[in-house]
Design a protein around this motif. Structure first.
Motif, short mmCIF file in Angstrom:
data_model
loop_
_atom_site.label_atom_id
_atom_site.label_comp_id
_atom_site.label_asym_id
_atom_site.label_seq_id
_atom_site.Cartn_x
_atom_site.Cartn_y
_atom_site.Cartn_z
N ASP A 27 -7.70 3.03 -5.68
CA ASP A 27 -7.54 2.13 -4.54
C ASP A 27 -7.05 0.75 -4.99
OD1 ASP A 27 -8.07 1.96 -1.56
OD2 ASP A 27 -9.18 0.20 -2.27
N ARG A 30 -3.36 0.99 -5.89
CA ARG A 30 -2.54 1.14 -4.68
C ARG A 30 -2.32 -0.21 -4.00
NH1 ARG A 30 -3.61 1.12 0.56
NH2 ARG A 30 -5.87 1.06 0.21
N LEU A 31 -3.37 -1.01 -3.93
CA LEU A 31 -3.29 -2.31 -3.26
C LEU A 31 -2.40 -3.30 -4.00
CD1 LEU A 31 -7.02 -2.68 -2.12
CD2 LEU A 31 -5.02 -2.22 -0.67
N ASN A 33 0.57 -2.54 -5.15
CA ASN A 33 1.96 -2.10 -4.98
C ASN A 33 2.54 -1.37 -6.18
OD1 ASN A 33 2.17 -3.24 -2.33
ND2 ASN A 33 2.41 -5.26 -3.29
N TYR A 59 -7.39 11.47 0.08
CA TYR A 59 -6.97 10.08 -0.14
C TYR A 59 -5.45 10.03 -0.33
CZ TYR A 59 -6.86 5.32 -1.99
OH TYR A 59 -6.58 3.99 -2.19
N CYS A 60 -4.92 10.95 -1.12
CA CYS A 60 -3.48 10.95 -1.41
C CYS A 60 -2.66 11.23 -0.16
CB CYS A 60 -3.17 11.99 -2.49
SG CYS A 60 -3.80 11.54 -4.12
N LYS A 62 -3.57 10.56 2.90
CA LYS A 62 -3.72 9.38 3.77
C LYS A 62 -2.72 8.28 3.41
CE LYS A 62 -7.18 5.97 5.27
NZ LYS A 62 -8.62 5.56 5.16
N TYR A 63 -2.49 8.08 2.11
CA TYR A 63 -1.63 6.96 1.68
C TYR A 63 -0.28 7.42 1.13
CZ TYR A 63 -5.78 4.09 2.30
OH TYR A 63 -6.86 3.44 2.84
N GLY A 64 0.04 8.70 1.29
CA GLY A 64 1.35 9.19 0.87
C GLY A 64 1.58 9.14 -0.63
N ILE A 65 0.55 9.43 -1.42
CA ILE A 65 0.65 9.38 -2.88
C ILE A 65 0.83 10.81 -3.41
CG2 ILE A 65 -0.54 8.76 -5.02
CD1 ILE A 65 -2.13 6.70 -3.36
#
Length: 411
Positions: A27, A30-31, A33, A59-60, A62-65
């Motif tokens: 997390d 991700r924050l 960038n 989680y991935c 949800k955030y497109g990882i």
């Protein structure tokens, strides 16, 4: 103890188990960038393993990882921890190449750092680092540990504060693994004992830094050769560490070399019998010298003397005048003629009998790096008719040589 995470705008493989440590790391990265790829290994050793896999995958999504999953299915191992470690790092290597990423980030924190130090201390290990290094190379994989200033409780609190789902690996509570025993022992220290342990680790870390500075200064002075006498002055309990650093300095992959293998090389170096190949480099010891040199050879073909006289080589030079021992008389029957690097089983016919190149090298104590590029001349009948340092054979000697082969150019 906590501090800001300073990893920004990087392409990173993030090792995520699904526990609070790695989920907090994911997390945070991700924050900031970063371009991320998540690597998850499901070892399939406990009932909750699938749960953790799904936590990471959710989680991935949800955030497109990008989410990369590897299932550990190897049944053929004597030690699960070792087999899992090899499996894990092979997976990391594969992802680093495929995604052209910079490094793998792991969720190791301060508690892991302290546990590692106690583990090293208890086993009297001579490691590159005391505890965990923020950046290191493990089994050829570049690893970054951005969370070493955080305690585990802080990472759990982070996940709770930001509603980040995580799983608890209940196998960490079992005491049949050494790591878990150490974790259990540390958790039962009182505040005073705990602080003393931290101070002790820092003191050892400072000592290790001083040792590494002195070692690097000495190793940097060795270049690609040194005397065995100088090498032997190093404490034999630490020589293999100096050896590993020297090999690493020359680009040799040392991260997969075991301590026992390095100690074997060390023994053979001191006994003047070391002979090891590492890709295109050779390590040898003889005549009180340790050499690390590049494997080389050459072979040039010529149709007449004029061709030879026009030719320039990085290994030797051809002239029209010189000492008698450097001269050779050629006839048309010798062509096509080859000038190549010598072979140990080469021999040349002299007036007093045959002279073997192997014997010449030994008698003259020619260093091994020079032996591999020692020039010999071979005629059309595949006979060695000239060897640098010995001269020509009995049939090619005269007072008016056709050409002269001057000494090796390679210093």
């Amino acid at each position: 103890m906590s501090g800001g995470l300073m990893v920004k705008n990087s392409k990173i493989i993030v090792a995520v188990s699904g526990g609070p440590d790695s989920m907090a790391l994911l997390d945070m990265l991700r924050l900031q960038n970063n371009e991320l790829v998540v690597a998850h290994v499901n070892y399939q050793q406990r009932e909750t393993a699938k749960r953790d896999e799904e936590i990471v995958q959710r989680y991935c999504i949800k955030y497109g990882i990008p989410f990369e999953l590897k299932l550990f299915e190897n049944e053929d191992y004597s030690n699960f921890q070792d087999a899992a470690r090899v499996f894990r790092y092979n997976f990391f290597k594969e992802l680093l190449v495929r995604y052209e990423a910079e490094f793998v980030a792991t969720g190791h924190h301060f508690d892991d750092d302290l546990e590692t130090y106690v583990f090293q201390r208890n086993r009297k290990m001579k490691s590159d680092d005391v505890g965990l290094a923020k950046n290191s190379i493990v089994k050829g994989v570049r690893i970054s540990r951005p969370l070493l200033t955080y305690h585990k409780e802080e990472l759990i609190q982070y996940c709770n504060d930001f509603n980040i789902e995580y799983g608890i690996d209940e196998s960490n509570l079992e005491l049949h693994y050494t790591r878990n025993k150490i974790r259990h022992e540390i958790s039962h220290l009182d505040d005073n004992e705990y602080q003393k342990l931290i101070v002790e680790m820092q003191e050892k870390r400072n000592e290790n830094q001083e040792f590494k500075m002195k070692m690097n200064e000495r190793v940097n002075s060795w270049e690609n050769a040194l005397t065995i006498k100088e090498y032997a002055t190093i404490d034999n309990g630490y020589r293999y560490i100096y050896l590993r650093e020297w090999l690493k300095k020359h680009g040799i992959e040392v991260y997969t070399m075991s301590e026992s293998y390095l100690l074997e090389i060390d023994r053979n170096i001191v006994n003047e019998s070391a002979n090891y190949e590492f890709n295109n480099l050779v390590l040898q010891s003889s005549y009180d010298t340790i050499l690390l040199y590049k494997k080389e050879s050459f072979s040039y073909k010529f149709n007449d003397v004029d061709e030879i006289l026009k030719f320039e080589s990085p290994y030797f030079s051809i002239e029209q005048e010189g000492k008698k021992i450097e001269g050779i008389t050629l006839t048309s029957k010798d062509f096509p003629l080859t000038i190549r690097s010598g072979k140990l089983d080469d021999q040349i016919k002299m007036r007093f009998g045959h002279k073997k190149l192997r014997r010449f090298f030994i008698d003259e104590k020619i260093p091994h790096d020079k032996r591999q590029i020692w020039p010999v001349v071979v005629n059309a009948e595949k006979k060695v008719i000239f060897v640098a340092g010995i001269g020509c054979d009995v049939h090619h000697y005269s007072n008016n040589p056709s050409l002269f082969m001057i000494e090796l150019k390679v210093s």
